[in-house]
Design a protein around this motif. Structure first.
Motif, mmCIF file in Angstrom:
data_model
loop_
_atom_site.group_PDB
_atom_site.id
_atom_site.type_symbol
_atom_site.label_atom_id
_atom_site.label_comp_id
_atom_site.label_asym_id
_atom_site.label_seq_id
_atom_site.Cartn_x
_atom_site.Cartn_y
_atom_site.Cartn_z
ATOM 1 N N ILE A 46 0.858 -1.179 0.000
ATOM 2 C CA ILE A 46 0.000 0.000 0.000
ATOM 3 C C ILE A 46 0.893 1.228 0.000
ATOM 4 O O ILE A 46 1.856 1.299 0.766
ATOM 5 N N GLU A 47 0.554 2.185 -0.832
ATOM 6 C CA GLU A 47 1.343 3.406 -0.934
ATOM 7 C C GLU A 47 0.405 4.595 -1.127
ATOM 8 O O GLU A 47 -0.524 4.531 -1.910
ATOM 9 N N VAL A 48 0.680 5.681 -0.414
ATOM 10 C CA VAL A 48 -0.049 6.933 -0.609
ATOM 11 C C VAL A 48 0.985 8.039 -0.756
ATOM 12 O O VAL A 48 1.899 8.153 0.064
ATOM 13 N N SER A 49 0.831 8.831 -1.819
ATOM 14 C CA SER A 49 1.783 9.916 -2.054
ATOM 15 C C SER A 49 1.080 11.265 -2.026
ATOM 16 O O SER A 49 -0.111 11.380 -2.320
ATOM 17 N N HIS A 50 1.848 12.256 -1.664
ATOM 18 C CA HIS A 50 1.448 13.666 -1.782
ATOM 19 C C HIS A 50 2.381 14.198 -2.857
ATOM 20 O O HIS A 50 3.589 14.288 -2.640
ATOM 21 N N ALA A 116 -3.950 2.065 -8.828
ATOM 22 C CA ALA A 116 -3.586 3.426 -8.415
ATOM 23 C C ALA A 116 -4.703 4.379 -8.812
ATOM 24 O O ALA A 116 -5.208 4.334 -9.927
ATOM 25 N N VAL A 117 -5.067 5.230 -7.867
ATOM 26 C CA VAL A 117 -6.131 6.214 -8.084
ATOM 27 C C VAL A 117 -5.555 7.585 -7.750
ATOM 28 O O VAL A 117 -4.948 7.755 -6.687
ATOM 29 N N PRO A 118 -5.744 8.564 -8.645
ATOM 30 C CA PRO A 118 -5.255 9.896 -8.309
ATOM 31 C C PRO A 118 -6.054 10.487 -7.150
ATOM 32 O O PRO A 118 -7.261 10.258 -7.049
ATOM 33 N N GLY A 128 -1.909 14.001 -5.556
ATOM 34 C CA GLY A 128 -1.219 12.801 -5.110
ATOM 35 C C GLY A 128 -1.879 11.577 -5.701
ATOM 36 O O GLY A 128 -2.689 11.684 -6.623
ATOM 37 N N ALA A 129 -1.539 10.431 -5.141
ATOM 38 C CA ALA A 129 -2.130 9.174 -5.602
ATOM 39 C C ALA A 129 -2.063 8.150 -4.481
ATOM 40 O O ALA A 129 -1.212 8.234 -3.589
ATOM 41 N N ALA A 130 -2.966 7.191 -4.544
ATOM 42 C CA ALA A 130 -2.953 6.049 -3.631
ATOM 43 C C ALA A 130 -2.906 4.796 -4.492
ATOM 44 O O ALA A 130 -3.564 4.729 -5.530
ATOM 45 N N ALA A 131 -2.110 3.826 -4.063
ATOM 46 C CA ALA A 131 -1.923 2.625 -4.876
ATOM 47 C C ALA A 131 -1.837 1.371 -4.016
ATOM 48 O O ALA A 131 -1.336 1.411 -2.888
ATOM 49 N N VAL A 132 -2.314 0.276 -4.590
ATOM 50 C CA VAL A 132 -2.249 -1.041 -3.967
ATOM 51 C C VAL A 132 -1.785 -2.030 -5.017
ATOM 52 O O VAL A 132 -2.152 -1.923 -6.194
ATOM 53 N N SER A 133 -0.981 -3.002 -4.587
ATOM 54 C CA SER A 133 -0.566 -4.093 -5.470
ATOM 55 C C SER A 133 -0.543 -5.385 -4.674
ATOM 56 O O SER A 133 -0.109 -5.399 -3.518
ATOM 57 N N GLY A 134 -1.015 -6.459 -5.308
ATOM 58 C CA GLY A 134 -0.961 -7.773 -4.695
ATOM 59 C C GLY A 134 -2.178 -8.624 -4.999
ATOM 60 O O GLY A 134 -2.149 -9.839 -4.856
ATOM 61 N N LEU A 135 -3.253 -7.974 -5.426
ATOM 62 C CA LEU A 135 -4.498 -8.664 -5.779
ATOM 63 C C LEU A 135 -4.694 -8.543 -7.282
ATOM 64 O O LEU A 135 -3.958 -7.814 -7.947
ATOM 65 N N PRO A 136 -5.706 -9.204 -7.847
ATOM 66 C CA PRO A 136 -6.057 -8.897 -9.235
ATOM 67 C C PRO A 136 -6.316 -7.390 -9.344
ATOM 68 O O PRO A 136 -6.844 -6.775 -8.409
ATOM 69 N N ASP A 137 -5.944 -6.793 -10.462
ATOM 70 C CA ASP A 137 -5.898 -5.331 -10.522
ATOM 71 C C ASP A 137 -7.235 -4.635 -10.285
ATOM 72 O O ASP A 137 -7.273 -3.536 -9.729
#
Length: 160
Positions: A46-50, A116-118, A128-137
């Motif tokens: 899980i990642e969240v960026s500003h 990833a969603v802006p 910014g954006a929030a992103a997740v990886s590990g499941l079906p997209d």
């Protein structure tokens, strides 16, 4: 999980505009995703960026060393196009384009795969954006979108 349509994703994004976004909000968003993923034992990064600055990052049990690279590459797509990485994947599929060839972007830096969603602030734009990886997209995308939507709900503690 069936992928949504491009129109559905456009509508969703318009419904996810936040009134503001700072490091504290980024942390809250990341924590929402982390708590949901932990409760469901999801093996995700899980990642969240500003802007381009990563404010929140978590790698949950079962995720792989590749997942952080995927969140980074998906985030790059959301920030560049101001659309979710799922939207960009589906747009390219609809037109029969290879994302990297069409937009002349290196695979090492960009991934048009859902997750990833802006982060959009009403009246400002993408911050910014929030992103997740590990499941079906499509499931990665749904986890992020649901967490952003949760930020728009009234805090039940405020009425106490």
């Amino acid at each position: 999980m069936t992928p949504p349509s491009l129109a559905d994703l456009d509508n969703e994004q318009s419904q996810l505009e936040l009134p503001s976004f700072d490091y504290a909000t980024a942390w809250t968003l990341g924590l929402r995703m982390q708590l949901e993923a932990s409760a469901r034992s999801l093996p995700v990064a899980i990642e969240v960026s500003h802007g381009n600055t990563v404010v929140f990052f978590a790698l949950l049990p079962g995720a792989t060393p590749d997942n952080p690279d995927w969140t980074r590459r998906k985030r790059a797509v959301a920030l560049r196009y101001h659309k979710s990485s799922l939207y960009m994947r589906l747009l390219c599929e609809q037109h029969g384009w290879d994302f990297h060839d069409r937009f002349r972007l290196p695979q090492v830096d960009f991934a048009a795969s859902g997750g990833a969603v802006p982060v959009v602030v009403r009246g400002v734009g993408v911050v910014g954006a929030a992103a997740v990886s590990g499941l079906p997209d499509v499931e990665d995308h749904a986890l992020v979108a649901s967490a952003i939507a949760g930020l728009l709900l009234p805090d039940p503690r405020e009425g106490q």
